[in-house]
Scaffold this motif. Structure first.
Motif, PDB file in Angstrom:
ATOM      1  N   LEU A 267       0.830  -1.204   0.000  1.00  0.00           N
ATOM      2  CA  LEU A 267       0.000   0.000   0.000  1.00  0.00           C
ATOM      3  C   LEU A 267       0.864   1.254   0.000  1.00  0.00           C
ATOM      4  O   LEU A 267       0.583   2.217  -0.718  1.00  0.00           O
ATOM      5  CB  LEU A 267      -0.941   0.005   1.207  1.00  0.00           C
ATOM      6  CG  LEU A 267      -1.820   1.243   1.350  1.00  0.00           C
ATOM      7  CD1 LEU A 267      -2.731   1.415   0.139  1.00  0.00           C
ATOM      8  CD2 LEU A 267      -2.629   1.165   2.639  1.00  0.00           C
ATOM      9  N   ARG A 268       1.916   1.247   0.800  1.00  0.00           N
ATOM     10  CA  ARG A 268       2.829   2.397   0.835  1.00  0.00           C
ATOM     11  C   ARG A 268       3.403   2.665  -0.545  1.00  0.00           C
ATOM     12  O   ARG A 268       3.453   3.814  -0.996  1.00  0.00           O
ATOM     13  CB  ARG A 268       3.973   2.151   1.821  1.00  0.00           C
ATOM     14  CG  ARG A 268       3.560   2.204   3.270  1.00  0.00           C
ATOM     15  CD  ARG A 268       4.702   1.724   4.161  1.00  0.00           C
ATOM     16  NE  ARG A 268       5.881   2.544   4.021  1.00  0.00           N
ATOM     17  CZ  ARG A 268       6.209   3.542   4.830  1.00  0.00           C
ATOM     18  NH1 ARG A 268       5.432   3.811   5.854  1.00  0.00           N
ATOM     19  NH2 ARG A 268       7.299   4.228   4.642  1.00  0.00           N
ATOM     20  N   GLU A 269       3.827   1.615  -1.237  1.00  0.00           N
ATOM     21  CA  GLU A 269       4.393   1.782  -2.571  1.00  0.00           C
ATOM     22  C   GLU A 269       3.353   2.302  -3.553  1.00  0.00           C
ATOM     23  O   GLU A 269       3.634   3.198  -4.356  1.00  0.00           O
ATOM     24  CB  GLU A 269       4.971   0.467  -3.092  1.00  0.00           C
ATOM     25  CG  GLU A 269       5.594   0.624  -4.471  1.00  0.00           C
ATOM     26  CD  GLU A 269       6.243  -0.638  -4.991  1.00  0.00           C
ATOM     27  OE1 GLU A 269       6.784  -0.578  -6.099  1.00  0.00           O
ATOM     28  OE2 GLU A 269       6.209  -1.663  -4.299  1.00  0.00           O
ATOM     29  N   GLU A 270       2.152   1.767  -3.486  1.00  0.00           N
ATOM     30  CA  GLU A 270       1.086   2.195  -4.397  1.00  0.00           C
ATOM     31  C   GLU A 270       0.754   3.676  -4.187  1.00  0.00           C
ATOM     32  O   GLU A 270       0.621   4.434  -5.148  1.00  0.00           O
ATOM     33  CB  GLU A 270      -0.158   1.348  -4.176  1.00  0.00           C
ATOM     34  CG  GLU A 270      -1.271   1.651  -5.148  1.00  0.00           C
ATOM     35  CD  GLU A 270      -2.482   0.759  -4.936  1.00  0.00           C
ATOM     36  OE1 GLU A 270      -3.479   0.994  -5.645  1.00  0.00           O
ATOM     37  OE2 GLU A 270      -2.444  -0.156  -4.092  1.00  0.00           O
ATOM     38  N   VAL A 271       0.648   4.092  -2.945  1.00  0.00           N
ATOM     39  CA  VAL A 271       0.338   5.490  -2.639  1.00  0.00           C
ATOM     40  C   VAL A 271       1.500   6.392  -3.050  1.00  0.00           C
ATOM     41  O   VAL A 271       1.294   7.450  -3.648  1.00  0.00           O
ATOM     42  CB  VAL A 271       0.003   5.660  -1.136  1.00  0.00           C
ATOM     43  CG1 VAL A 271      -0.059   7.127  -0.748  1.00  0.00           C
ATOM     44  CG2 VAL A 271      -1.309   4.963  -0.820  1.00  0.00           C
ATOM     45  N   TYR A 272       2.714   5.968  -2.777  1.00  0.00           N
ATOM     46  CA  TYR A 272       3.893   6.756  -3.152  1.00  0.00           C
ATOM     47  C   TYR A 272       3.955   6.963  -4.667  1.00  0.00           C
ATOM     48  O   TYR A 272       4.136   8.071  -5.153  1.00  0.00           O
ATOM     49  CB  TYR A 272       5.165   6.072  -2.659  1.00  0.00           C
ATOM     50  CG  TYR A 272       6.428   6.720  -3.162  1.00  0.00           C
ATOM     51  CD1 TYR A 272       6.861   7.935  -2.633  1.00  0.00           C
ATOM     52  CD2 TYR A 272       7.168   6.140  -4.178  1.00  0.00           C
ATOM     53  CE1 TYR A 272       8.013   8.546  -3.106  1.00  0.00           C
ATOM     54  CE2 TYR A 272       8.318   6.738  -4.657  1.00  0.00           C
ATOM     55  CZ  TYR A 272       8.738   7.949  -4.119  1.00  0.00           C
ATOM     56  OH  TYR A 272       9.871   8.547  -4.596  1.00  0.00           O
ATOM     57  N   ARG A 273       3.778   5.878  -5.408  1.00  0.00           N
ATOM     58  CA  ARG A 273       3.831   5.983  -6.875  1.00  0.00           C
ATOM     59  C   ARG A 273       2.702   6.854  -7.414  1.00  0.00           C
ATOM     60  O   ARG A 273       2.884   7.622  -8.349  1.00  0.00           O
ATOM     61  CB  ARG A 273       3.810   4.600  -7.506  1.00  0.00           C
ATOM     62  CG  ARG A 273       5.093   3.856  -7.287  1.00  0.00           C
ATOM     63  CD  ARG A 273       5.140   2.551  -8.064  1.00  0.00           C
ATOM     64  NE  ARG A 273       6.308   1.767  -7.735  1.00  0.00           N
ATOM     65  CZ  ARG A 273       7.521   1.995  -8.218  1.00  0.00           C
ATOM     66  NH1 ARG A 273       7.721   2.978  -9.051  1.00  0.00           N
ATOM     67  NH2 ARG A 273       8.534   1.235  -7.851  1.00  0.00           N
ATOM     68  N   ALA A 274       1.521   6.743  -6.837  1.00  0.00           N
ATOM     69  CA  ALA A 274       0.401   7.584  -7.254  1.00  0.00           C
ATOM     70  C   ALA A 274       0.705   9.053  -6.972  1.00  0.00           C
ATOM     71  O   ALA A 274       0.391   9.938  -7.775  1.00  0.00           O
ATOM     72  CB  ALA A 274      -0.876   7.159  -6.539  1.00  0.00           C
ATOM     73  N   TYR A 275       1.342   9.322  -5.837  1.00  0.00           N
ATOM     74  CA  TYR A 275       1.639  10.713  -5.465  1.00  0.00           C
ATOM     75  C   TYR A 275       2.708  11.335  -6.360  1.00  0.00           C
ATOM     76  O   TYR A 275       2.563  12.457  -6.803  1.00  0.00           O
ATOM     77  CB  TYR A 275       2.080  10.770  -3.996  1.00  0.00           C
ATOM     78  CG  TYR A 275       2.297  12.184  -3.518  1.00  0.00           C
ATOM     79  CD1 TYR A 275       1.226  13.032  -3.322  1.00  0.00           C
ATOM     80  CD2 TYR A 275       3.576  12.672  -3.263  1.00  0.00           C
ATOM     81  CE1 TYR A 275       1.408  14.331  -2.893  1.00  0.00           C
ATOM     82  CE2 TYR A 275       3.768  13.968  -2.833  1.00  0.00           C
ATOM     83  CZ  TYR A 275       2.678  14.799  -2.652  1.00  0.00           C
ATOM     84  OH  TYR A 275       2.862  16.091  -2.232  1.00  0.00           O
ATOM     85  N   ILE A 276       3.772  10.600  -6.642  1.00  0.00           N
ATOM     86  CA  ILE A 276       4.861  11.205  -7.425  1.00  0.00           C
ATOM     87  C   ILE A 276       4.539  11.315  -8.909  1.00  0.00           C
ATOM     88  O   ILE A 276       5.218  12.052  -9.627  1.00  0.00           O
ATOM     89  CB  ILE A 276       6.206  10.458  -7.226  1.00  0.00           C
ATOM     90  CG1 ILE A 276       6.136   9.036  -7.751  1.00  0.00           C
ATOM     91  CG2 ILE A 276       6.644  10.517  -5.778  1.00  0.00           C
ATOM     92  CD1 ILE A 276       7.490   8.353  -7.838  1.00  0.00           C
TER      93      ILE A 276
END
Length: 67
Positions: free
Chosen positions: A22-31
């Motif tokens: 989830l952290r990776e998915e949110v990070y990638r969506a944000y950047i």
């Protein structure tokens, strides 16, 4: 994941979740939030950079950072 994610949501997930996926998915969506579809601002950024270089050259500087 939504096409748009704002900083408060991203920060909360990054600080409080233990779920690495989830952290990776949110990070990638944000950047990548302004780099796809109708939200793509790359042409605008390129135009700004071009104009800044032009301004620097008009003022006899090698780059905009020197202005």
């Amino acid at each position: 994941m939504d096409d748009y994610i704002d900083a408060p949501i991203c920060n909360s997930v990054m600080q409080h979740t233990c779920n690495c996926a989830l952290r990776e998915e949110v990070y990638r969506a944000y950047i990548t939030r302004a780099s796809t579809s109708d939200l793509d601002n790359a042409p605008i950024i390129n135009q700004i950079l071009k104009l800044r270089l032009e301004k620097a050259k008009l003022l006899n500087y090698n780059n905009y950072a020197k202005v």
